[in-house]
Scaffold this active site. Structure first.
Site, PDB file in Angstrom:
ATOM      1  N   ALA A  55       0.803  -1.230   0.000  1.00  0.00           N
ATOM      2  CA  ALA A  55       0.000   0.000   0.000  1.00  0.00           C
ATOM      3  C   ALA A  55       0.830   1.273   0.000  1.00  0.00           C
ATOM      4  O   ALA A  55       0.418   2.286  -0.553  1.00  0.00           O
ATOM      5  CB  ALA A  55      -0.943  -0.006   1.203  1.00  0.00           C
ATOM      6  N   GLY A  57      -0.474   5.007   0.179  1.00  0.00           N
ATOM      7  CA  GLY A  57      -1.898   4.802  -0.047  1.00  0.00           C
ATOM      8  C   GLY A  57      -2.574   5.459  -1.225  1.00  0.00           C
ATOM      9  O   GLY A  57      -3.794   5.590  -1.234  1.00  0.00           O
ATOM     10  N   GLY A  58      -1.833   5.848  -2.266  1.00  0.00           N
ATOM     11  CA  GLY A  58      -2.467   6.465  -3.425  1.00  0.00           C
ATOM     12  C   GLY A  58      -3.576   5.607  -4.012  1.00  0.00           C
ATOM     13  O   GLY A  58      -4.702   6.071  -4.224  1.00  0.00           O
ATOM     14  N   ASP A 113       0.543  -4.033  -5.995  1.00  0.00           N
ATOM     15  CA  ASP A 113       1.219  -2.950  -6.717  1.00  0.00           C
ATOM     16  C   ASP A 113       2.713  -3.144  -6.428  1.00  0.00           C
ATOM     17  O   ASP A 113       3.265  -2.548  -5.517  1.00  0.00           O
ATOM     18  CB  ASP A 113       0.705  -1.601  -6.221  1.00  0.00           C
ATOM     19  N   CYS A 118       4.771  -0.020 -12.191  1.00  0.00           N
ATOM     20  CA  CYS A 118       4.967   1.202 -12.992  1.00  0.00           C
ATOM     21  C   CYS A 118       6.237   1.025 -13.822  1.00  0.00           C
ATOM     22  O   CYS A 118       7.082   1.906 -13.897  1.00  0.00           O
ATOM     23  CB  CYS A 118       5.029   2.453 -12.116  1.00  0.00           C
TER      24      CYS A 118
END
Length: 401
Positions: free
Chosen positions: A233, A236-237, A301, A354
């Site tokens: 996390a 937290g975006g 993520d 990303c």
């Protein structure tokens, strides 16, 4: 444009910290902007954008200036002179700029612009890797796009407002925004500016989040009332985006190995009015094992090379090393294998990075699916910067049978 001595000195000081001491550009710029209370927004904008610009084009400017690392203060002034000359800025009569060969700089730029790794200002190994993974043509387009300055993009917090209301509120503050139909919660600033001082931000009406990053949470296909785990996390975006999609109903368990990031997430969640987030610090494997077979949906993520976000983190290409990539791929494989066990039967998982490299993305997913037959690939999405105009990203939606 006229150069001001104190702004140029601040920029040179910052570049020395970034280049010679390995400091992170964003932290250096933050510190520089507090240097003189008399600076207006234009002054601060000059320092920030010039610093990032010279960091972005470090190799090209160093080659033109004929200087090598570690850079002396005079070397950085020479690089600054190259930047100013190529921008068409008249150099003032300062000792640092004495004897600057303006015509030679332009000639060297034309000559060196024929070599991609120098023109796009990247290390040799990274250029070779990009070609190997994406192919010559695609890599050339992608690295050119990743060298553009990133736009400032807001994500509307639908727990507190609507896109239309926020757009109007910002317009009243002379902050103009545009929309993109492919990104339902995004507002794109027409001009760069500091939005963090606005009441709209302080009241939690939006977060700053790149458009590509805003695709990840919806990709998970979550519904209000579900039990969702965000396994990496951070601050937290994406967790906050999940909370807004779930309308504060259900439960989001936000995991991270760094407790200070989860504390920042708590602060942001309070501002956002997100009440269904439970941060849990991963202090041992027990925290993870307790969640095995318990989640309707899991977001991974994953930590990655970050090559897709070079537009906003240009110093990353100078910090990144080939051996780090080897280590991070092993970490991704381990995280995917371990955290996927939290997905209950019939549940879903999103693996996202990303990065633009297939070896961190679809190859990791293919390897996982080969070893875990109870999972199937529903869909995946590769976002390249030159095609989208935003950050490079990858996301894959998997379902557990």
């Amino acid at each position: 444009m006229r150069l001001h001595r104190n702004l140029c000195f601040a920029t040179v000081d910052g570049l020395l910290l970034i280049f010679n001491e390995g400091k992170y550009a964003d932290k250096v710029v933050q510190s520089l902007l507090k240097r003189d209370k008399r600076w207006g927004s234009r002054d601060r904008g000059f320092v920030a954008e010039t610093t990032y610009d010279i960091v972005r084009w470090k190799r090209l400017y160093a080659e033109i200036a004929e200087v090598k690392e570690p850079f002396s203060r005079d070397d950085v002034w020479r690089m600054f002179a190259v930047w100013a000359t190529l921008k068409g800025i008249k150099l003032p009569d300062w000792k640092y700029f004495e004897g600057t060969p303006t015509r030679k700089i332009k000639g060297r730029f034309d000559e060196l612009s024929k070599i991609r790794k120098i023109k796009q200002s990247i290390p040799d190994w990274l250029d070779e890797l990009g070609v190997k993974e994406l192919g010559e043509e695609k890599w050339s387009k992608e690295i050119e796009s990743l060298n553009q300055q990133a736009e400032v993009i807001l994500r509307v917090n639908t727990l507190k407002t609507t896109k239309e209301k926020l757009k109007a509120e910002l317009f009243d503050l002379d902050i103009e925004t545009t929309e993109d139909k492919n990104y339902p919660d995004a507002l794109i600033l027409k001009e760069r500016g500091n939005v963090f001082t606005t009441d709209a931000f302080k009241n939690g009406l939006f977060e700053v989040q790149d458009a590509s990053s805003q695709l990840v949470a919806p990709f998970l296909n979550i519904q209000p009332g579900m039990r969702v785990v965000d396994t990496c996390a951070g601050a937290g975006g994406k967790t906050l985006h999940l909370a807004s999609i779930m309308e504060n109903k259900g439960q989001i368990i936000a995991l991270d190995i760094y407790d200070h990031k989860l504390k920042e997430l708590k602060r942001r969640a309070k501002r956002n009015g997100a009440h269904n987030i439970e941060p849990r610090h991963i202090e041992s494997t027990k925290v993870i094992k307790k969640l095995y077979d318990k989640a309707d949906a899991v977001l991974i993520d994953a930590p990655c090379s970050g090559l897709g976000v070079l537009r906003r983190n240009p110093d990353a290409k100078w910090k990144l090393q080939p051996e780090f990539l080897d280590r991070i791929r092993a970490t991704q494989e381990e995280i995917l294998s371990t955290y996927s066990r939290m997905v209950k039967s019939g549940g879903q998982l999103v693996y996202a990075t990303c990065s633009i490299l297939p070896s961190e993305n679809q190859e990791q997913v293919n390897k996982f699916l080969k070893d875990n037959e109870e999972f199937t690939l529903v869909k995946d999405k590769k976002v390249l910067s030159y095609e989208s105009g935003f950050d490079g990203f990858y996301m894959a939606l998997l379902k557990r049978k």
